[in-house]
Design a protein around this motif. Sequence first.
Motif, mmCIF file in Angstrom:
data_model
loop_
_atom_site.group_PDB
_atom_site.id
_atom_site.type_symbol
_atom_site.label_atom_id
_atom_site.label_comp_id
_atom_site.label_asym_id
_atom_site.label_seq_id
_atom_site.Cartn_x
_atom_site.Cartn_y
_atom_site.Cartn_z
ATOM 1 N N THR A 114 49.664 25.658 10.207
ATOM 2 C CA THR A 114 49.862 26.655 11.240
ATOM 3 C C THR A 114 48.757 27.696 11.105
ATOM 4 O O THR A 114 47.781 27.474 10.371
ATOM 5 N N PHE A 115 48.895 28.813 11.782
ATOM 6 C CA PHE A 115 47.864 29.850 11.728
ATOM 7 C C PHE A 115 47.721 30.322 10.274
ATOM 8 O O PHE A 115 48.691 30.792 9.674
ATOM 9 N N TYR A 118 49.020 33.833 8.020
ATOM 10 C CA TYR A 118 50.344 34.098 7.454
ATOM 11 C C TYR A 118 50.295 33.916 5.934
ATOM 12 O O TYR A 118 50.707 34.785 5.169
ATOM 13 N N TRP A 156 57.737 33.010 9.585
ATOM 14 C CA TRP A 156 56.713 33.007 10.642
ATOM 15 C C TRP A 156 56.900 31.795 11.549
ATOM 16 O O TRP A 156 56.969 30.656 11.067
ATOM 17 N N CYS A 158 55.047 30.122 14.960
ATOM 18 C CA CYS A 158 53.891 30.174 15.857
ATOM 19 C C CYS A 158 54.188 29.254 17.041
ATOM 20 O O CYS A 158 54.210 28.031 16.892
ATOM 21 N N ASN A 161 52.248 26.415 18.635
ATOM 22 C CA ASN A 161 51.652 26.403 17.306
ATOM 23 C C ASN A 161 50.160 26.115 17.367
ATOM 24 O O ASN A 161 49.711 25.259 18.126
ATOM 25 N N ASN A 162 49.424 26.860 16.584
ATOM 26 C CA ASN A 162 47.999 26.607 16.402
ATOM 27 C C ASN A 162 47.847 25.931 15.037
ATOM 28 O O ASN A 162 48.257 26.517 14.037
ATOM 29 N N ASP A 189 55.099 34.466 16.792
ATOM 30 C CA ASP A 189 53.704 34.670 17.182
ATOM 31 C C ASP A 189 53.432 33.907 18.474
ATOM 32 O O ASP A 189 53.379 32.682 18.482
#
Length: 370
Positions: A114-115, A118, A156, A158, A161-162, A189
């Motif tokens: 994920t990003f 975090y 967290w 996302c 999601n990225n 996010d």
Amino acid sequence: MKWKEQILSLNPYQPGKTIGEVKRQYGLDEIVKLASNENPFGCSVRVGDAVQQLAGTSALYPDGYATGLREALAAHLGVNEEQLIFGNGSDELIMMISRGLLVPGTNTVMAAPTFPQYKHNAVIEGSEAREVPLLDGAHDLEGMLQAIDANTRVVWLCSPNNPTGEYIGETELLAFLSRVPADVLVVLDEAYHEYVVAEDYYDAIELANRFENLIVLRTFSKIYGLAGFRVGYGIGNKQTIRALEPVREPFNVNSYGLAAARAALSDQEFVQKCSTANREGLQQFYDFCNENHLAYYPSQGNFILIDFGADGQEIFQYLLERGYIVRSGKALGFPSCVRITIGSKEQNAGVIKQLKQMLETRSTVSGQNG
């Protein structure tokens, strides 16, 4: 110097290659950057006018309360002004949350991949980062619930999601939030919120009003096209926002960013046009993948992660030498993939043409070797 032991193992953020750098390195006249999920259509024309009006004010500090933007954004979202907090991009808000809640002996739960910020910020604060592997590119919410214990401070999410572009549906998210302990902050996010068209996507504002332990993060860096101005914001209940405010640096969002964001927010027609063009661009890549039997993740963002069944770094390099900057999946946790930002129709067609030539060459070589 006695640095925190945990930061000695961290690498600083590595930005992607710049257009100028690639031009010089490969002697190319034209470069198309599709690596950082920026808006290929720029920003609203209203932004330029707003920024020009600030001429001669550079010696003055910004409005530390972000009054103009706060009022406009609260009206746009239908929330109270005290439910908003602003950051130097949503990255700073992630750092603020981590700094405010995470200490040694605590843990924080997130998906993987994920990003990366975090985990990065958790490590800096000496907190344990509990990573729960994605399931087919999506959050394993049940697995994340199981990872929560008495020492968990932040979870967290996302969505989209990225780097996969997968989102969390409303039914799943509601069930998840209802089971998270009330003293654990859930960070939703939504950097790509404005690109989402899924029918079962949730209303994050309604959820933030319902769940006191939920904060929603959004940004002006993506569809609004203001990545260079660095303006992000959080939406939560007044108590959560009030607790975070002392962590926020004074004057953390500059005057130009505040003016640009307010102007961009006023032009929702531009936002809608970008969203529509993005869906059309995604379809270009879906068609390409389907025609060439390539696996990909259907995306609700402005990017697509494609699995070429080969070294993602090699594909990145192949495109780079031909004037297209994309993102290798190797650093994203998907070594056989590349992530491509959706560009204009012409930009998409150009990179797809190069990818087709690459696949044809690979097929010819494979046939000769066979």
